[in-house]
Design a protein around this motif. Structure first.
Motif, PDB file in Angstrom:
ATOM      1  N   LEU A  85      21.526  51.005  42.046  1.00  0.00           N
ATOM      2  CA  LEU A  85      21.548  50.761  43.491  1.00  0.00           C
ATOM      3  C   LEU A  85      22.034  49.344  43.790  1.00  0.00           C
ATOM      4  O   LEU A  85      22.736  49.116  44.785  1.00  0.00           O
ATOM      5  CB  LEU A  85      20.158  50.990  44.085  1.00  0.00           C
ATOM      6  N   LEU A  86      21.680  48.402  42.922  1.00  0.00           N
ATOM      7  CA  LEU A  86      22.177  47.042  43.088  1.00  0.00           C
ATOM      8  C   LEU A  86      23.686  47.005  42.894  1.00  0.00           C
ATOM      9  O   LEU A  86      24.418  46.359  43.661  1.00  0.00           O
ATOM     10  CB  LEU A  86      21.515  46.093  42.085  1.00  0.00           C
ATOM     11  N   ALA A  87      24.165  47.714  41.876  1.00  0.00           N
ATOM     12  CA  ALA A  87      25.608  47.746  41.625  1.00  0.00           C
ATOM     13  C   ALA A  87      26.357  48.388  42.788  1.00  0.00           C
ATOM     14  O   ALA A  87      27.444  47.939  43.167  1.00  0.00           O
ATOM     15  CB  ALA A  87      25.883  48.499  40.324  1.00  0.00           C
ATOM     16  N   GLU A  88      25.771  49.428  43.368  1.00  0.00           N
ATOM     17  CA  GLU A  88      26.417  50.097  44.498  1.00  0.00           C
ATOM     18  C   GLU A  88      26.472  49.171  45.711  1.00  0.00           C
ATOM     19  O   GLU A  88      27.472  49.137  46.439  1.00  0.00           O
ATOM     20  CB  GLU A  88      25.667  51.378  44.844  1.00  0.00           C
ATOM     21  N   TYR A  89      25.416  48.406  45.949  1.00  0.00           N
ATOM     22  CA  TYR A  89      25.424  47.428  47.039  1.00  0.00           C
ATOM     23  C   TYR A  89      26.535  46.404  46.811  1.00  0.00           C
ATOM     24  O   TYR A  89      27.282  46.054  47.733  1.00  0.00           O
ATOM     25  CB  TYR A  89      24.066  46.736  47.112  1.00  0.00           C
ATOM     26  N   TRP A  90      26.637  45.928  45.562  1.00  0.00           N
ATOM     27  CA  TRP A  90      27.696  44.979  45.197  1.00  0.00           C
ATOM     28  C   TRP A  90      29.067  45.564  45.532  1.00  0.00           C
ATOM     29  O   TRP A  90      29.921  44.882  46.099  1.00  0.00           O
ATOM     30  CB  TRP A  90      27.569  44.660  43.706  1.00  0.00           C
ATOM     31  N   ARG A  91      29.277  46.836  45.175  1.00  0.00           N
ATOM     32  CA  ARG A  91      30.575  47.473  45.436  1.00  0.00           C
ATOM     33  C   ARG A  91      30.841  47.588  46.928  1.00  0.00           C
ATOM     34  O   ARG A  91      31.973  47.359  47.392  1.00  0.00           O
ATOM     35  CB  ARG A  91      30.611  48.867  44.797  1.00  0.00           C
ATOM     36  N   GLN A  92      29.828  47.943  47.698  1.00  0.00           N
ATOM     37  CA  GLN A  92      30.003  48.100  49.139  1.00  0.00           C
ATOM     38  C   GLN A  92      30.371  46.787  49.822  1.00  0.00           C
ATOM     39  O   GLN A  92      30.987  46.789  50.882  1.00  0.00           O
ATOM     40  CB  GLN A  92      28.728  48.676  49.755  1.00  0.00           C
ATOM     41  N   CYS A  93      30.001  45.685  49.211  1.00  0.00           N
ATOM     42  CA  CYS A  93      30.313  44.369  49.779  1.00  0.00           C
ATOM     43  C   CYS A  93      31.680  43.846  49.353  1.00  0.00           C
ATOM     44  O   CYS A  93      32.109  42.770  49.792  1.00  0.00           O
ATOM     45  CB  CYS A  93      29.247  43.353  49.360  1.00  0.00           C
ATOM     46  N   ALA A  94      32.380  44.589  48.502  1.00  0.00           N
ATOM     47  CA  ALA A  94      33.642  44.109  47.946  1.00  0.00           C
ATOM     48  C   ALA A  94      34.713  43.960  49.024  1.00  0.00           C
ATOM     49  O   ALA A  94      34.913  44.874  49.829  1.00  0.00           O
ATOM     50  CB  ALA A  94      34.133  45.058  46.861  1.00  0.00           C
ATOM     51  N   PRO A  95      35.430  42.848  49.038  1.00  0.00           N
ATOM     52  CA  PRO A  95      36.561  42.693  49.958  1.00  0.00           C
ATOM     53  C   PRO A  95      37.793  43.389  49.375  1.00  0.00           C
ATOM     54  O   PRO A  95      37.809  43.790  48.211  1.00  0.00           O
ATOM     55  CB  PRO A  95      36.763  41.178  49.986  1.00  0.00           C
ATOM     56  N   GLU A  96      38.809  43.546  50.167  1.00  0.00           N
ATOM     57  CA  GLU A  96      40.072  44.081  49.674  1.00  0.00           C
ATOM     58  C   GLU A  96      40.783  42.982  48.887  1.00  0.00           C
ATOM     59  O   GLU A  96      41.042  41.897  49.418  1.00  0.00           O
ATOM     60  CB  GLU A  96      40.947  44.538  50.845  1.00  0.00           C
ATOM     61  N   ILE A  97      41.079  43.263  47.625  1.00  0.00           N
ATOM     62  CA  ILE A  97      41.797  42.308  46.787  1.00  0.00           C
ATOM     63  C   ILE A  97      42.992  43.029  46.184  1.00  0.00           C
ATOM     64  O   ILE A  97      42.829  44.036  45.484  1.00  0.00           O
ATOM     65  CB  ILE A  97      40.898  41.749  45.661  1.00  0.00           C
ATOM     66  N   PRO A  98      44.201  42.585  46.470  1.00  0.00           N
ATOM     67  CA  PRO A  98      45.399  43.271  45.978  1.00  0.00           C
ATOM     68  C   PRO A  98      45.350  43.509  44.467  1.00  0.00           C
ATOM     69  O   PRO A  98      44.947  42.627  43.699  1.00  0.00           O
ATOM     70  CB  PRO A  98      46.536  42.311  46.350  1.00  0.00           C
ATOM     71  N   LYS A  99      45.729  44.728  44.058  1.00  0.00           N
ATOM     72  CA  LYS A  99      45.860  45.142  42.654  1.00  0.00           C
ATOM     73  C   LYS A  99      44.527  45.324  41.948  1.00  0.00           C
ATOM     74  O   LYS A  99      44.483  45.497  40.729  1.00  0.00           O
ATOM     75  CB  LYS A  99      46.748  44.139  41.878  1.00  0.00           C
ATOM     76  N   TRP A 100      43.419  45.313  42.711  1.00  0.00           N
ATOM     77  CA  TRP A 100      42.103  45.477  42.084  1.00  0.00           C
ATOM     78  C   TRP A 100      41.311  46.607  42.737  1.00  0.00           C
ATOM     79  O   TRP A 100      41.333  46.776  43.950  1.00  0.00           O
ATOM     80  CB  TRP A 100      41.298  44.176  42.181  1.00  0.00           C
TER      81      TRP A 100
END
Length: 365
Positions: A85-100
């Motif tokens: 659940l912590l990892a999923e929260y981390w993913r949901q907070c991810a910004p758009e980063i080109p090529k990633w």
């Protein structure tokens, strides 16, 4: 990293740690991309490991293929739901980063690339997915597939390593969540192949066929609630529970069986915490206890998610109290949100917030 920086990180909440990660990654993303493109991914290991161990301890990470020729970064709780659940929260907070591309669990390797995948073991032998045989048995009631698995090279490998090798390969072909969702009982032992036997590399296609035939409606582990009941009341905290549902049922059981506290904190050093709200049961109308508790849970969930400060994990109805389990991501700020939300529901002085893991409790004012 200096001691002062380490100390600063130790006092940060998980929300603050995630924010720190996403401030950092865009500054290194292009360099990381070019390094991986040059075939020198190993040169990044120490740098990333040091940052992640300091910022997001207890979670594992890996680089991998991304979308449209890019690369991916995966953060994983290694199958532990609370950490996932912590990892999923981390993913949901991810910004758009080109090529990633960013993932919160290890992904399945595309079918076109999984054939030939192998792990080197003792004596120079290889355990590969094509020669790893699995006998399958469908359990329609549990919506799981039981397997017996064997590879000839395991004959010379200590039994203590068999499951580690198998799960590394199964996660490769099914993905981390796929393993949890689809596989039931697992045995590793020699067997005579029959009509129910196929290679490990063929398992994803077989699971797809089974799912289509049986029309199973399965949810990912982070959306799967387990309904539970206590066979008898206990004098310990939450021992009056009648019925409940939870994303973390085993942790709830362990908490109840251990006088209301876990021996070990599953989220130790992460800056996140597991708590539950205990609400005076006398305020609930007869016959509507479960419905009212569920409504309160929904309102708490909305309040925490709105501020990116946590989430509900389920709850229970008890003879004397009702309970709502929470994952808090922002320390005292998360607790403030919970307390103020319950106060607005006219529950002031009728609830308390209890930690799963220590003697620190926060009572309503």
């Amino acid at each position: 990293m200096t001691d002062s920086v380490d100390q600063d990180l130790q006092t940060q909440t998980f929300k603050q740690r995630v924010s720190k990660f996403w401030q950092w990654y865009p500054t290194v993303a292009e360099r990381f991309y070019q390094t991986i493109e040059a075939g020198q991914c190993g040169d990044l290991v120490d740098e990333v490991a040091e940052f992640c161990e300091a910022t997001l301890p207890g979670l594992s990470w890996v680089f991998g293929p991304g979308e449209n020729g890019g690369h991916s970064f995966t953060l994983s709780g290694e199958g532990q739901v609370a950490k996932q659940l912590l990892a999923e929260y981390w993913r949901q907070c991810a910004p758009e980063i080109p090529k990633w591309t960013f993932h919160a669990s290890r992904q399945a390797t595309p079918a076109g690339f999984v054939k030939g995948f192998a792990i080197a073991v003792d004596n120079g032998k290889r355990v590969d997915v094509d020669s790893f045989q699995v006998r399958t048995q469908v359990d329609d009631e549990r919506q799981k597939i039981d397997i017996v698995a064997w590879h000839p090279a395991l004959q010379s490998v200590p039994k203590t390593k068999h499951f580690t090798i198998l799960f590394l390969l199964v996660d490769e072909v099914l993905g981390e969540f796929g393993t949890q969702m689809w596989l039931g009982q697992i045995k590793i032992e020699p067997f005579t192949p029959d009509s129910y036997t196929r290679s490990l590399s063929e398992l994803p296609e077989f699971i797809s066929q089974v799912n289509t035939y049986h029309q199973w409606e399965k949810l990912p582990p982070l959306e799967t609630y387990t309904v539970y009941q206590l066979r008898e009341n206990k004098p310990s905290p939450r021992g009056d529970t009648v019925i409940g549902s939870s994303l973390i049922p085993q942790l709830v059981f362990d908490c109840i069986d251990n006088e209301g506290k876990l021996d070990e904190d599953p989220l130790q050093n992460t800056g996140a915490e597991l708590v539950y709200v205990a609400i005076d049961g006398s305020i609930f109308p007869d016959g509507q206890q479960s419905d009212v508790r569920a409504n309160i849970e929904d309102i708490l969930s909305d309040s925490l998610r709105k501020e990116l400060s946590g989430q509900t994990l389920g709850g229970a109805f008890g003879l004397n109290e009702s309970y709502i389990d929470l994952l808090l991501l922002d320390g005292e700020e998360s607790r403030r949100i919970v307390s103020e939300t319950l106060a607005l529901l006219q529950l002031k002085n009728r609830f308390r917030i209890e930690s799963f893991v220590n003697d620190m409790s926060h009572h309503s004012d």
